[in-house]
Design an enzyme around this catalytic site. Structure first.
Site, PDB file in Angstrom:
ATOM      1  N   GLY A   1      -7.770   6.734 -11.027  1.00  0.00           N
ATOM      2  CA  GLY A   1      -9.352   6.435 -10.864  1.00  0.00           C
ATOM      3  C   GLY A   1      -9.784   6.181  -9.437  1.00  0.00           C
TER       4      GLY A   1
ATOM      5  N   GLY B   1      -5.997  -1.716 -11.934  1.00  0.00           N
ATOM      6  CA  GLY B   1      -5.262  -0.699 -11.995  1.00  0.00           C
ATOM      7  C   GLY B   1      -3.897  -0.563 -11.075  1.00  0.00           C
ATOM      8  N   SER B   2      -3.484   0.662 -11.337  1.00  0.00           N
ATOM      9  CA  SER B   2      -2.304   0.974  -9.901  1.00  0.00           C
ATOM     10  C   SER B   2      -2.044   2.429  -9.899  1.00  0.00           C
ATOM     11  CB  SER B   2      -0.864   0.328 -10.567  1.00  0.00           C
ATOM     12  OG  SER B   2      -0.540   0.875 -11.881  1.00  0.00           O
ATOM     13  N   GLY B   3      -1.341   2.833  -8.947  1.00  0.00           N
ATOM     14  CA  GLY B   3      -0.991   4.240  -8.886  1.00  0.00           C
ATOM     15  C   GLY B   3      -2.033   5.094  -8.279  1.00  0.00           C
TER      16      GLY B   3
ATOM     17  N   ARG C   1       4.760  -7.500  -6.697  1.00  0.00           N
ATOM     18  CA  ARG C   1       5.689  -6.718  -7.303  1.00  0.00           C
ATOM     19  C   ARG C   1       6.353  -6.064  -6.311  1.00  0.00           C
ATOM     20  NH1 ARG C   1       3.949  -1.786  -6.666  1.00  0.00           N
ATOM     21  NH2 ARG C   1       1.873  -1.094  -7.120  1.00  0.00           N
TER      22      ARG C   1
END
Length: 411
Positions: A161, A156-158, A281
């Site tokens: 969760g 996941g990212s950001g 990234r």
């Protein structure tokens, strides 16, 4: 002669996607966006960019579309602005014999549990961690590590969760949230349970195998991790900078990275730097803009140059400090209007005031990066002055948020 094209897999709604398209055009390339829904990126139509609808969650349709485009254009490179598609881009580059990162390295990096295993095996300092597939596993892992712990999706990212669980009640509550159907999983549900490494968080921005700079991050109050502000570069001693840079480069070696951009998050604990996350990234908006303001280096352009087989130029041309603040509403409701925008943008030293939403948009708290509805960036020759300018600009902005209408008020 066929026109040289850069293929972008999907875009990014908060700014980076548009920056990639404009940088490609400055390099004389024809950008083409492949997206499952091009309409979700309003800048595509506004910029008149060629966009093609295709299933971007599957490799085969992308290979077919890129092959078709290869009969029309000279495909110079393939890239993306979203972490979700980094592995896909790497596989496409490998298939078409274009410059790009190693696909296996990107996939290993995106799985936070696998990433932790490889880093720990290489002797890179990381928090204690376990992986869990159900509530019982979570309880056992938390007991072994010791509360407080962080619970997060393995992929996941950001900060989606991600939560700090300080006691057994919070642990049970967030486990239920993650496994009870409210969290949207990209892959099969697996929870990373890890030690809460305490200390200030820094992000190291890397291109290739060179550390471009390090920035401190400011978060909102726990138990969630909503990013509120950034400064570039960090005010560090030479020893602190060297230790963070060294551990960051160790991450690249451990994970088989070293081509193109990477963003590595490190917490400075009482034992020194501890790696929290390695992202294969560029950091998202507004970090690329801040790096350019601070040292005159356009990381997006340099990334594209690598993607089309050209040599990047990482020479700094200025020395300033850039500071950014995310605009996060203090309540839910309907964004009625945005005041003070023009006055804030007109302040000397303010480089950018940008909103990701329009008036009348619903504001719903998600306790992650999606809570940010805009940002302000300021730059100056000194860190203190940049922060003063930034605060003046933020103080001028007024977000008028109306309560959601009750059932009886709706037409």
């Amino acid at each position: 002669m066929a026109r040289r094209a850069l293929i972008m897999i999907e875009g990014h709604p908060r700014g980076s996607g548009l920056l990639y398209l404009r940088a490609a055009e400055r390099l004389g390339l024809h950008p083409i966006v492949l997206s499952a829904d091009p309409a979700q990126y309003d800048y595509i139509a506004a910029e008149g960019v060629e966009a093609i609808r295709v299933n971007t969650d599957s490799l085969d349709p992308l290979i077919r579309e890129c092959s078709r485009l290869g009969g029309i254009y000279d495909i110079a490179g393939i890239t993306c602005a979203s972490e979700k598609f980094c592995a896909t881009v790497a596989k496409l580059c490998r298939y078409f014999d274009l410059p790009g990162p190693d696909p296996a390295s990107i996939e290993r990096c995106r799985d936070k549990f696998t990433q932790r295993q490889l880093l720990a095996k290489a002797g890179v300092p990381v928090p204690a961690y376990r992986v869990a597939a159900n509530s019982t596993d979570v309880e056992i892992a938390a007991a072994e590590i010791g509360l407080p712990v962080i619970l997060k999706p393995a992929v996941g990212s950001g900060s989606r969760g991600v939560r700090l669980c300080r006691n057994v009640d919070e642990l049970a509550e967030h486990t239920t949230y993650l496994l009870g159907g409210k969290h949207v999983w990209q892959y099969s549900p697996r929870i990373l349970v890890e030690e809460f490494a305490q200390g200030p968080l820094y992000g190291a921005e890397i291109m290739g195998k060179e550390v471009i700079g390090i920035s401190p991050a400011d978060f909102g109050p726990p138990p969630h991790f909503v990013l509120r502000g950034l400064t570039f570069p960090a005010l560090l001693t030479n020893d602190e900078h060297e230790r963070i840079a060294d551990v960051s480069l160790s991450c690249l070696r451990a994970l088989g990275l070293g081509w193109g951009p990477a963003n590595i998050e490190v917490r400075w604990t009482k034992l020194g730097p501890v790696v929290i996350e390695v992202n294969p990234r560029l950091a998202g908006t507004p970090t690329p803009q801040m790096v350019e303001l601070a040292c005159g280096l356009d990381l997006i352009t340099e990334h594209i140059k690598l993607a089309i087989g050209e040599e990047s130029n990482l020479r700094r041309s200025r020395s300033q400090t850039a500071a950014a603040r995310f605009l996060i509403p203090d309540r839910e409701g309907i964004l009625d209007c945005i005041g003070g925008y023009s006055q804030a943008a007109a302040l000397t030293g303010v480089a950018e005031v940008k909103f990701y939403v329009e008036p009348k948009a619903p504001i719903v708290r998600k306790d992650n990066i999606e809570d940010c509805i805009g940002h302000v960036i300021a730059a100056s020759s000194s860190c203190a002055q940049a922060k003063v300018i930034l605060q003046r600009a933020v103080d001028l902005i007024d977000l008028s948020i109306m309560p959601f209408p009750t059932f009886g008020e709706q037409e």
